[in-house]
Scaffold this active site. Structure first.
Site, PDB file in Angstrom:
ATOM      1  N   ASP A   6       0.850  -1.192   0.000  1.00 14.67           N
ATOM      2  CA  ASP A   6       0.000   0.000   0.000  1.00 14.67           C
ATOM      3  C   ASP A   6       0.884   1.239   0.000  1.00 14.67           C
ATOM      4  O   ASP A   6       2.077   1.178   0.322  1.00 14.67           O
ATOM      5  CB  ASP A   6      -0.893  -0.004   1.239  1.00 14.67           C
ATOM      6  CG  ASP A   6      -2.131   0.879   1.085  1.00 14.67           C
ATOM      7  OD1 ASP A   6      -2.315   1.486   0.015  1.00 14.67           O
ATOM      8  OD2 ASP A   6      -2.912   0.950   2.038  1.00 14.67           O
ATOM      9  N   HIS A  66      -0.080  -4.535   6.613  1.00 15.71           N
ATOM     10  CA  HIS A  66      -1.185  -4.657   5.655  1.00 15.71           C
ATOM     11  C   HIS A  66      -1.856  -3.292   5.589  1.00 15.71           C
ATOM     12  O   HIS A  66      -2.626  -2.925   6.454  1.00 15.71           O
ATOM     13  CB  HIS A  66      -2.178  -5.730   6.101  1.00 15.71           C
ATOM     14  CG  HIS A  66      -3.288  -5.928   5.122  1.00 15.71           C
ATOM     15  ND1 HIS A  66      -4.581  -6.089   5.504  1.00 15.71           N
ATOM     16  CD2 HIS A  66      -3.286  -5.978   3.771  1.00 15.71           C
ATOM     17  CE1 HIS A  66      -5.344  -6.232   4.435  1.00 15.71           C
ATOM     18  NE2 HIS A  66      -4.581  -6.168   3.382  1.00 15.71           N
TER      19      HIS A  66
END
Length: 73
Positions: A6, A66
């Site tokens: 990300d 994450h």
């Protein structure tokens, strides 16, 4: 080098990138390496990602980022 999970870009052009996410059953390009956070200044002519050091006392061996987000106050 192995891809990112990300990215979050601040209004000033700094980008924070999370990398190293591992899911059971999915191929990992670096299975023995912990996750990492990188910083990239998109204002530079040739931006380059630099690994950020994480404070002592943090369990780096199990770091599995994450996503990533920032909060501006």
């Amino acid at each position: 080098e192995f891809g990112s999970e990300d990215i979050d870009i601040l209004p000033n052009g700094l980008a924070f990138i999370s990398s190293g996410l591992k899911y059971q059953g999915l191929k990992s390009f670096a299975p023995d390496n912990p996750g990492e956070i990188f910083l990239m200044d998109l204002n530079e002519k040739k931006p380059k990602a630099s690994e950020l050091r994480i404070s002592r006392g943090f369990d780096l061996a199990s770091f599995n980022p994450h996503g990533i987000s920032t909060y501006i106050d």
